[in-house]
Write an enzyme that holds these catalytic residues in place. Structure first.
Site, PDB file in Angstrom:
ATOM      1  N   ASN A 180      -6.261  -7.590  -2.890  1.00 31.19           N
ATOM      2  CA  ASN A 180      -5.782  -8.022  -1.622  1.00 31.19           C
ATOM      3  C   ASN A 180      -4.758  -6.993  -0.804  1.00 31.19           C
ATOM      4  O   ASN A 180      -4.717  -7.403   0.222  1.00 31.19           O
ATOM      5  CB  ASN A 180      -5.401  -9.326  -1.707  1.00 31.19           C
ATOM      6  CG  ASN A 180      -6.281 -10.241  -2.415  1.00 31.19           C
ATOM      7  OD1 ASN A 180      -7.348 -10.543  -1.658  1.00 31.19           O
ATOM      8  ND2 ASN A 180      -6.090 -10.992  -3.488  1.00 31.19           N
ATOM      9  N   TYR A 181      -4.131  -6.391  -1.618  1.00 29.79           N
ATOM     10  CA  TYR A 181      -2.937  -5.513  -0.947  1.00 29.79           C
ATOM     11  C   TYR A 181      -3.014  -4.196  -0.747  1.00 29.79           C
ATOM     12  O   TYR A 181      -2.243  -3.511  -0.189  1.00 29.79           O
ATOM     13  CB  TYR A 181      -1.691  -6.155  -1.311  1.00 29.79           C
ATOM     14  CG  TYR A 181      -1.336  -7.340  -1.181  1.00 29.79           C
ATOM     15  CD1 TYR A 181      -0.711  -7.753   0.143  1.00 29.79           C
ATOM     16  CD2 TYR A 181      -1.550  -8.586  -2.210  1.00 29.79           C
ATOM     17  CE1 TYR A 181      -0.480  -9.169   0.485  1.00 29.79           C
ATOM     18  CE2 TYR A 181      -1.269  -9.814  -1.671  1.00 29.79           C
ATOM     19  CZ  TYR A 181      -0.696 -10.251  -0.422  1.00 29.79           C
ATOM     20  OH  TYR A 181      -0.555 -11.187  -0.185  1.00 29.79           O
ATOM     21  N   LEU A 182      -3.680  -3.553  -1.764  1.00 30.83           N
ATOM     22  CA  LEU A 182      -3.847  -2.045  -1.799  1.00 30.83           C
ATOM     23  C   LEU A 182      -5.017  -1.565  -1.149  1.00 30.83           C
ATOM     24  O   LEU A 182      -6.146  -1.727  -1.486  1.00 30.83           O
ATOM     25  CB  LEU A 182      -3.728  -1.624  -3.361  1.00 30.83           C
ATOM     26  CG  LEU A 182      -2.647  -2.405  -4.199  1.00 30.83           C
ATOM     27  CD1 LEU A 182      -2.720  -2.024  -5.610  1.00 30.83           C
ATOM     28  CD2 LEU A 182      -1.197  -1.670  -3.459  1.00 30.83           C
TER      29      LEU A 182
ATOM     30  N   SER B  94       1.029  -1.359  -0.066  1.00 35.79           N
ATOM     31  CA  SER B  94       0.071   0.013  -0.044  1.00 35.79           C
ATOM     32  C   SER B  94       0.733   1.273  -0.125  1.00 35.79           C
ATOM     33  O   SER B  94       0.483   2.263  -0.777  1.00 35.79           O
ATOM     34  CB  SER B  94      -0.920  -0.135   1.296  1.00 35.79           C
ATOM     35  OG  SER B  94      -2.141  -0.964   1.057  1.00 35.79           O
TER      36      SER B  94
END
Length: 568
Positions: free
Chosen positions: A525-527, A399
DNA sequence: CAAGTGACTTGCCCTGACCTGG
DNA sequence: CCAGGTCAGGGCAAGTCACTTG
C-alpha cells in the site's frame, strides 16, 4: 514497444466526466451456505439438562460454540452482547428458560465442530480435489466480470456469512450478531445494457442500479455499525491499478514541493493564531512520524483509538531534558486496529514550546489540538498542493525512505545478501509506519530449527575443510593428477557449503529482525512498486524474489513501466 | 460548521494448501 | 508417505476523505 504498454491504454481509456466505466456485467454475489442443523446426538445443555433449540437459536448458539477456545468468549462485553442478541433469536419459550449465559453448556457442540474440522483435514485426496474443483467452478462463474472491454477478477464475490462480530481491541460491540445477508439486502450495480445478475430462485434484489460514477458491483448494509459493504474488483484490475498509479504520482508531486511545505509549516509555528500553530505542529508530526490523519470517531461505537488530529493530552509527555537529548516528546497511544504507537523523539524547540502551550489548562482526556480536525487540515493541504491530503505524506515518506534505504544498503554482494538489504529497507518503512504483527506462534520454534540447521552446516563445513586439508597434504606428497583433482573437488565442496551456510545465516538474521514487524502492508500500500522494479532491474534480481504471483499481478503496471533508472 | 453518508484504501489475523525433510 | 512448518490469500474490520444535509 510503448504502444502496447499499460499506462498508454489507461491514458486512452480515462474518462473526463468522473464516470468509472461504460459497460459492467457480472453474475452477482455468492451467498453464504444455508444453516445446517446439528445432528440429533449433539446436544446443548442448559443448567446441566439437554435442551433442543429452535433452528434460529441453535444457529446463533453454534457461532458461540465455535469460538469457545477463543479469548473473546471470556470477555464480559463479548458475552453480554452475544447473550442479548442471541435472546432476540429465541422463541418466547426459550427466552423464558435461558436467562443466564453461565448456565449454558456448548461444549458438545464445540467438540462436534472440532471433530468436523479434523475430518476435513483427514479427507482423501480425491475428496479434496473435488472440493477444489467446485471452488474453481464457482470462481469461474462468479469471480469475474466484464468492465468495459476487459474481463476482470472480482475481489470478494462471496457475501460474508453470519457470525459474531469480532472487533479489534476494546470494542464495545464485540460479540454482537452479524446477521445473515439475503438477496433482498443487496443492491446490484451494473450497466443497463448488460445481462443483469439473477437473484436466487424465489428471491429479489433490493435494487438494481446503473451508477457508473462508482466502481462497486454490489453492496449491502451491515447491521453492527450500519456501514455499507461492497463487492469490488481485485487489485489486478484496471480500475484499481490506475488508482494506485495515481496515488504514487500524487506522492511524487509532493516530493517536488515538500521543501516549500516544510518551510511553510515551520514558519507557521510562530503564527499569532493558535489554530495555525496547531495545524503546523500536527502537520510536522504527520510528516516526520508518518502519523495517520486521525478523524473523530463516535464515542462508544468503536474502540478508543486516535490519529494525529485526535491525539489527546494523555497521549504525549514532554521532557525538556532526557538523557543527553533536549525537548523530547514521548508518544503513547492506540492507533488504527488498536495497535500501540510508542515513540520518544527529540523535536525542535519551537515545537516543544508550542506543545507546552497547547497543554496549558487541559485535562488528560482533552484534545491536544482543540482547534484542529482532519477536515481543516486537509482543506489547508489542498491549498498547498492539488490533491494533497494527510495520507499522501505517509505514501511519500514511505516510498522515499525505501528508495534512500535501497541506495544506502544494497551491497555489492550475493543475491541473498541483496535481498536481505531489500528486506531491511522495507523494514525501515514498516517501522516508520508502525506496521506491527503479533510474533508468529511458531516463532521461537522456527528460530530454533533454523539454528539447528546452521549448527549442522557449520559441522559440515569444518569436516569439509579438514578433508580439503588432507587432500592438499596428499597432493603435496604425491604430486599426481589424481590428487590434484581431489583437491579441486574438495575445494568446490567447501565453497558450496560456505554459500549454504551464509544463506542460512542471512535467513536467520532476516527472520529475527522481522519478529514483530509486518512488511506486507507497506509493500502493498505504501511503496511505489516502480522503485522495487527498478532496483531488481538494476541489480539483476529476478522480480519473483521480491513479489509473489499476486503481487506481480497487482503491480503489473509498474513491472511494465519502470526501467532500471526510475526515480521516485 | 457539525453530523451523517458513501466510497474507497489500509490493516491485521487466520486458514488451509503446499513444501520439505525424516 | 506423513508430520510439521511456511506462506499466500482470503476475510473483514477500521481507517481516510469527499460530499451532502440541516
Amino acid at each position: 514497444l510503448k504502444y502496447n504498454s499499460i499506462h498508454v491504454l489507461w491514458e486512452e481509456e480515462r474518462y473526463t466526466d468522473g464516470s468509472k466505466w461504460r459497460f459492467l456485467e457480472h453474475k452477482g454475489p455468492v451467498f453464504a451456505p444455508p444453516y445446517e442443523p446439528l445432528p440429533g446426538n449433539v446436544k446443548f445443555y442448559y443448567d446441566g439438562k439437554p435442551m433442543k433449540l429452535s433452528a434460529l437459536a441453535e444457529e446463533v448458539a453454534t457461532f458461540f460454540a465455535k469460538m469457545l477456545d477463543h479469548e473473546y468468549t471470556t470477555k464480559d462485553i463479548f458475552r453480554k452482547n452475544f447473550f442479548k442478541d442471541w435472546r432476540k433469536e429465541m422463541t418466547s419459550e426459550e427466552k423464558s428458560k435461558i436467562t443466564d449465559l453461565n448456565k449454558c453448556n456448548f461444549s458438545e457442540m464445540n467438540e462436534y465442530f472440532k471433530a468436523q474440522s479434523e475430518a476435513r483435514k483427514q479427507m482423501s485426496k480425491e475428496e479434496k480435489q473435488k472440493i477444489k474443483e467446485e471452488n474453481e467452478r464457482l470462481l469461474q462463474e462468479y469471480g469475474f466480470c466484464i468492465m468495459d472491454n476487459h474481463k476482470e477478477r472480482i475481489g470478494n464475490f462471496r457475501i460474508e456469512p453470519p457470525g459474531l462480530f469480532r472487533g479489534r481491541g476494546d470494542h464495545p460491540k464485540m460479540g454482537m450478531l452479524k446477521r445473515r445477508i439475503r438477496p433482498e439486502d443487496i443492491i446490484i450495480n451494473c450497466s443497463k445494457d448488460s445481462k443483469h445478475p439473477k437473484p436466487p430462485p424465489g428471491t429479489k434484489w433490493k435494487e438494481v442500479r446503473h451508477d457508473n460514477k462508482v466502481t462497486w458491483l454490489a453492496s449491502w448494509t451491515e447491521n453492527i455499525q450500519g456501514s455499507i459493504k461492497y463487492i469490488m474488483l481485485n487489485p489486478s484490475s484496471r480500475i484499481k491499478g490506475e488508482k494506485d498509479w495515481q496515488k504514487y504520482e500524487t506522492a511524487r508531486r509532493l516530493k517536488k514541493c515538500v521543501d516549500r511545505i516544510r518551510n511553510q509549516y515551520r514558519d507557521d509555528w510562530k503564527s499569532k493564531e493558535m489554530r495555525i500553530r496547531q495545524r503546523a505542529v500536527a502537520l510536522y508530526f504527520i510528516d516526520k512520524l508518518a502519523l495517520r490523519a486521525g478523524n473523530e470517531k463516535e464515542e462508544g461505537e468503536t474502540a478508543d483509538t486516535v490519529g494525529c488530529c485526535s491525539l489527546r493530552v494523555e497521549h504525549i509527555k514532554l521532557y525538556p531534558k532526557m538523557d543527553d537529548q533536549e525537548y523530547v516528546v514521548e508518544f503513547d497511544f492506540l492507533g488504527k486496529d488498536s495497535i500501540r504507537y510508542y515513540n520518544k523523539i527529540p523535536v525542535e524547540k519551537r515545537v516543544f514550546k508550542n506543545l507546552q502551550l497547547f497543554l496549558e489548562n487541559k485535562q488528560p482526556e482533552d484534545d491536544l489540538f482543540d482547534r484542529l480536525n482532519t477536515s481543516i487540515l486537509n482543506k489547508h493541504l489542498q491549498e498547498l498542493m492539488d490533491g494533497l491530503t494527510a495520507k499522501v505524506f505517509r505514501t511519500y515518506n514511505a516510498s522515499i525512505t525505501l528508495q534512500q534505504q535501497l541506495k544506502e544498503l544494497t551491497s555489492d554482494d550475493s543475491i541473498p545478501a541483496k535481498i536481505l538489504s531489500y528486506n531491511r529497507a522495507n523494514r525501515a518503512v514498516a517501522i516508520l509506519c508502525n506496521h506491527q504483527r503479533a510474533p508468529p506462534k511458531t516463532f521461537e520454534k522456527s528460530m530454533q530449527n533454523l539454528q539447528t540447521k546452521i549448527d549442522e552446516k557449520q559441522n559440515q563445513l569444518s569436516a569439509a575443510r579438514k578433508q580439503l586439508k588432507a587432500a592438499k597434504a596428499d597432493h603435496k606428497a604425491s604430486h599426481d593428477e589424481k590428487s590434484k583433482k581431489a583437491v579441486e573437488v574438495k575445494r568446490k565442496a567447501v565453497q558450496r557449503i560456505e554459500e549454504q551456510l551464509m544463506k542460512l545465516q542471512v535467513q536467520a538474521t532476516d527472520r529475527e529482525e522481522n519478529k514483530q514487524i509486518a512488511l506486507g502492508t507497506s509493500k502493498l500500500n505504501y511503496l511505489d512498486p516502480r522503485i522495487s522494479v527498478a532496483w531488481c532491474k538494476k541489480y539483476g534480481i529476478p522480480i519473483e524474489k521480491i513479489y509473489n504471483k499476486t503481487q506481480r499481478e497487482k503491480f503489473a503496471w509498474a513491472i511494465d513501466m519502470a526501467e532500471k533508472d526510475y526515480e521516485f
